[in-house]
Design an enzyme around this catalytic site. Structure first.
Site, mmCIF file in Angstrom:
data_model
loop_
_atom_site.group_PDB
_atom_site.id
_atom_site.type_symbol
_atom_site.label_atom_id
_atom_site.label_comp_id
_atom_site.label_asym_id
_atom_site.label_seq_id
_atom_site.Cartn_x
_atom_site.Cartn_y
_atom_site.Cartn_z
ATOM 1 N N ASP A 165 32.728 23.048 23.385
ATOM 2 C CA ASP A 165 32.564 24.452 22.957
ATOM 3 C C ASP A 165 32.843 24.692 21.474
ATOM 4 O O ASP A 165 32.531 25.757 20.961
ATOM 5 C CB ASP A 165 33.525 25.365 23.743
ATOM 6 C CG ASP A 165 33.161 25.449 25.216
ATOM 7 O OD1 ASP A 165 32.027 25.078 25.550
ATOM 8 O OD2 ASP A 165 34.000 25.864 26.023
ATOM 9 N N GLY A 575 16.282 2.307 0.933
ATOM 10 C CA GLY A 575 16.143 1.817 -0.445
ATOM 11 C C GLY A 575 17.344 0.948 -0.772
ATOM 12 O O GLY A 575 17.679 0.032 -0.023
#
Length: 778
Positions: A165, A575
């Protein structure tokens, strides 16, 4: 600069740690249990499972069991809690706590790590306060001797909040919340397709008896038409307002309506609003075909998301450090997340603030309740309100400014959510919004058109880039872009993209001397799976990519469980940036991750092979190795695969897997939708402010460094930083920031994979206090 502090100086020798999960279960609890066990064993402490929560502590016997490193193997990807959780009436009585104390003393446990909600943590704190009295009573009854009373005189407690919650104050996210959002969004995305087919209205009921976080964030992430939450009940006459809004949306050719109701939703008189009531109202007033879907315990189930695994692993390690450093005077603390920092807060301060929220709601002080939930909750609510209600033309301010939005670089999941948010906030601010297709290249060709409120409906859940994106930089098109800006009278620019977007803004900024058209406010929002943009700890799209990697690794590990003695080499994108490889390894429980930022040689590769050879002698007969695509020019994925295959001959065999572009695809995760929505909204509001400041004598003139900024998440806040000032923080050759926060988590992955390493804990150990205004922003 203070001296760095390393955890090697902390020893757990002679200490015993008990770990239990209590209250409702949450995905990610197992990752926390795994981290506590492995970190505890790593520092030479004894670690015990306490099965079935406090009930197991009261019953003792085989409910309290010492565990080994292998005991927590293969639980990282499992939802729920493998050590069980139960609500325990006996522990609420002194007699029950007396039995629990006796059972702990018998095992020598004086350090407890409790994973649960505020009720479980409050119970733990009371137990700690009574501890010395309980031991004295046990000695008096002859159940323990006086020496045991002296030896085990103090009980240390550290809490971690496991609750889907997100109802605990003091932490941005509780363990399990992100995974619950994943379940909700999966259902909403599925429902949207069927609702679209039949022009239906769906009322979805989500969990959250006392807290509307799940309902609010899922409404933000799916662009719901209406949301009901306990902290912000609708005003008097909400029935008319809701029906009016639904029919307006239908009139705008929207084929479906989604209404989200938190199970604890109330009206302003504290009367319950149920999903059935909402459905009946829509049917009777509007006659729409309406269905109710109650998600229930589906939200608690399933595998934990990458975010929850990493969060729980960090918290578990931090909890053990907190127990090792605890003194008799240290108050019980809870390990929390603030921005991307793990912090320790006094447990009872957090509990008190959590209870204050409920008190404010009971007293109908709803604004106070929203404020107590923190700045993050407030931001979510304010952004939702701005994006969900279209103002009439008469209500809109008239700014006479044209704002252009474009995507630059490779596509990243969440870009569309950011564009939708930017367009709608811009329109609300009174601007005319223009969409540029195909990045700077499209800009130079005049691929620019005005975009309206309705044009971006349903964009939040779409992957990729609807506007189209290219890596081309503006440098060679400066004159044509300036001409298009003049033609369309563009007064401000929002660029959503990766490293190319950053380079592009630098080029536009440098061209201001030659072209007045670029003397306008410009802002960039980072969106790239590589997470390699300087000035921001997170980028839109990275979380979705991380979840894809984690899911794939889970499947690969399962395939290895049948064949045994197999090692998988997996290549990730990024990369030169190792973020995906490193965090993917942490989330998937990998044995090693090779990244460009941490140089490695053949000796390290050999050590990894030996490490895996030893591992194959245990009951865990599989290995997982991640490699960033550009980590080393010579040690390629093929090389590492062949090396492992040769060196592991007779002990294990190898397989390799290149994940490729699947990391860029797919529907955006709840985190990316929410982050993209909020960060783009903030960027457009900043542009509005700058437009007012820079408009003089009938023309726009912004030529300062501060008028070309990057909006990024740094530690605990969203900050605007001039792109020119970020140059010094950038390694342009390898397209990465010079300093990256996640490298501090690298030793964590190694520790949990059983490597000896050095771990800088300089940031840990400071017990902070709960900020009633809640400092973290995103």
């Amino acid at each position: 600069m203070p001296d760095k502090k390393f955890f090697e100086n902390l020893s757990g020798a002679g200490k015993a740690i008990g770990v239990l999960t209590s209250g409702g279960d949450a995905q990610g609890m197992n990752a926390a249990v795994r981290a506590v066990v492995r970190m505890g064993i790593y520092v030479s402490a004894k670690v015990y499972f306490i099965y079935e929560g406090y009930q197991g502590m009261v019953d003792g016997a085989d409910n309290i069991v010492e565990v080994t490193w292998e005991s927590v193997s293969s639980i990282l990807q499992v939802g729920g809690t493998v050590i069980g959780s139960a609500r325990c009436k006996a522990f609420r009585t002194r007699e029950g706590r007396l039995k629990a104390a006796c059972n702990l003393v018998k095992c020598g446990i004086t350090n407890l790590c409790v994973i649960g909600g505020d009720g479980s943590l409050t119970g733990a704190n009371l137990f700690r306060e009574e501890w010395s009295g309980l031991l004295e009573e046990l000695a008096k009854n002859g159940e323990i001797d006086d020496e045991a009373v002296k030896k085990y005189a103090y009980l240390n407690i550290v809490g971690m909040v496991g609750s889907i919650d997100n109802d605990f104050c003091g932490t941005d996210m509780t363990i399990g919340t992100d995974s619950a959002l994943h379940r909700i969004i999966e259902v909403v995305d599925a429902i949207m397709t069927t609702a679209q087919s039949h022009q239906r209205t769906f009322v979805l009921e989500v969990m959250g008896r006392h807290c509307g976080y799940l309902a609010l964030v899922s409404a933000l992430a799916c662009g719901a038409d209406y949301v009901f939450i306990p902290e912000y009940p609708p005003e008097e006459g909400w029935e008319d307002h809701m029906c009016e809004k639904l029919s307006e949306n239908r009139a705008r050719k929207k084929r479906l309506n989604i209404i989200i109701v938190a199970e604890g939703a109330i009206d302003c008189h504290n009367k319950a609003i149920t999903s059935e009531q909402v459905k009946d109202l829509v049917v009777s007033r509007l006659g729409y075909d309406t269905r109710v879907t109650i998600l229930g315990h589906v939200q608690r189930g399933g595998t934990p998301s990458a975010f929850d695994r990493i969060l729980a692993s960090r918290m578990g390690v931090e909890a053990v450090l907190a127990l090792l450093e605890a003194t008799p005077e240290t108050p019980a603390c809870v390990v929390s997340l603030s921005g991307n920092q793990a912090v320790r807060l006094p447990l009872m301060e957090c509990v008190q603030m959590t209870q204050d929220v409920q008190k404010a709601m009971d007293e109908r002080k709803f604004n106070e309740a929203v404020q107590l939930r923190g700045r993050s909750f407030q931001n979510n609510l304010n952004t939702y309100k701005l994006l969900s209600t279209k103002k009439s033309a008469a209500e809109l301010p008239k700014s006479n400014f044209n704002v252009a939005v474009l995507n630059v670089g490779a596509p990243a999941a969440g870009m569309n959510a950011a564009v939708r948010s930017a367009v709608r906030i811009g329109i609300t601010e009174g601007h005319k919004m223009f969409a540029v297709t195909d990045g700077f290249e499209g800009f130079s060709r005049g691929q620019i058109k005005e975009i309206s409120w309705g044009d971006v409906g349903g964009w939040t859940g779409q992957g990729g880039s609807i506007l189209g994106t290219k890596r081309t930089l503006p440098g060679k098109y400066l004159e044509k872009i300036a001409e298009q800006m003049r033609t369309h009278n563009i007064s401000a620019l929002l660029v959503i993209g990766g490293f190319e977007a950053y380079l592009g803004l630098l080029e536009l900024s440098a061209a201001r001397e030659k072209y007045d058209e670029f003397c306008i406010p410009m802002v960039m929002v980072p969106a790239t799976v590589s997470n390699n943009v300087p000035g921001s700890d997170f980028s839109i799209g990275a979380d979705t990519a991380l979840n894809t990697i984690t899911d794939t690794c889970d499947r690969i590990k399962l395939s290895a469980s049948g064949t045994k003695r197999r090692v998988f080499i997996i290549e990730t994108m990024g990369g030169y940036c190792g973020y995906l490889a490193n965090m993917g390894a942490l989330a998937a429980g990998a044995d090693a991750a090779y990244i460009f930022e941490e140089k490695f040689d053949i000796r390290e590769l050999q050590a990894n092979v030996e490490h895996l050879t030893e591992k194959m002698k245990t009951s865990i007969q599989r290995g997982l190795v991640l490699r960033n695509e550009n980590c080393n020019v010579n040690y390629t994925t093929d090389f590492i695969y062949q090396l492992y295959s040769e060196e592991g001959k007779g002990v294990f065999d190898c397989r390799k897997n290149v994940l490729g572009h699947m990391q860029q695809g797919g529907a955006p995760s709840p985190f990316d939708r929410n982050f993209g929505t909020k960060i783009a909204a903030k960027a457009v509001l900043w542009l509005s402010k700058m437009l007012k400041e820079c408009y003089r004598r009938g023309r726009m003139f912004a030529n300062t460094e501060e008028s070309v900024c990057l909006l990024g998440m740094h530690r605990r806040n969203l900050n605007f930083q001039p792109v020119v000032q970020l140059k010094d923080a950038t390694d342009f050759e390898h397209r990465i920031p010079k300093e990256q926060w996640w490298l501090k988590l690298r030793p964590l992955m190694k520790i949990l994979a059983k490597y000896k390493t050095s771990y800088d804990i300089s940031d840990s150990g400071q017990l902070e206090h709960v900020d009633r205004s809640h400092p973290a922003e995103a």
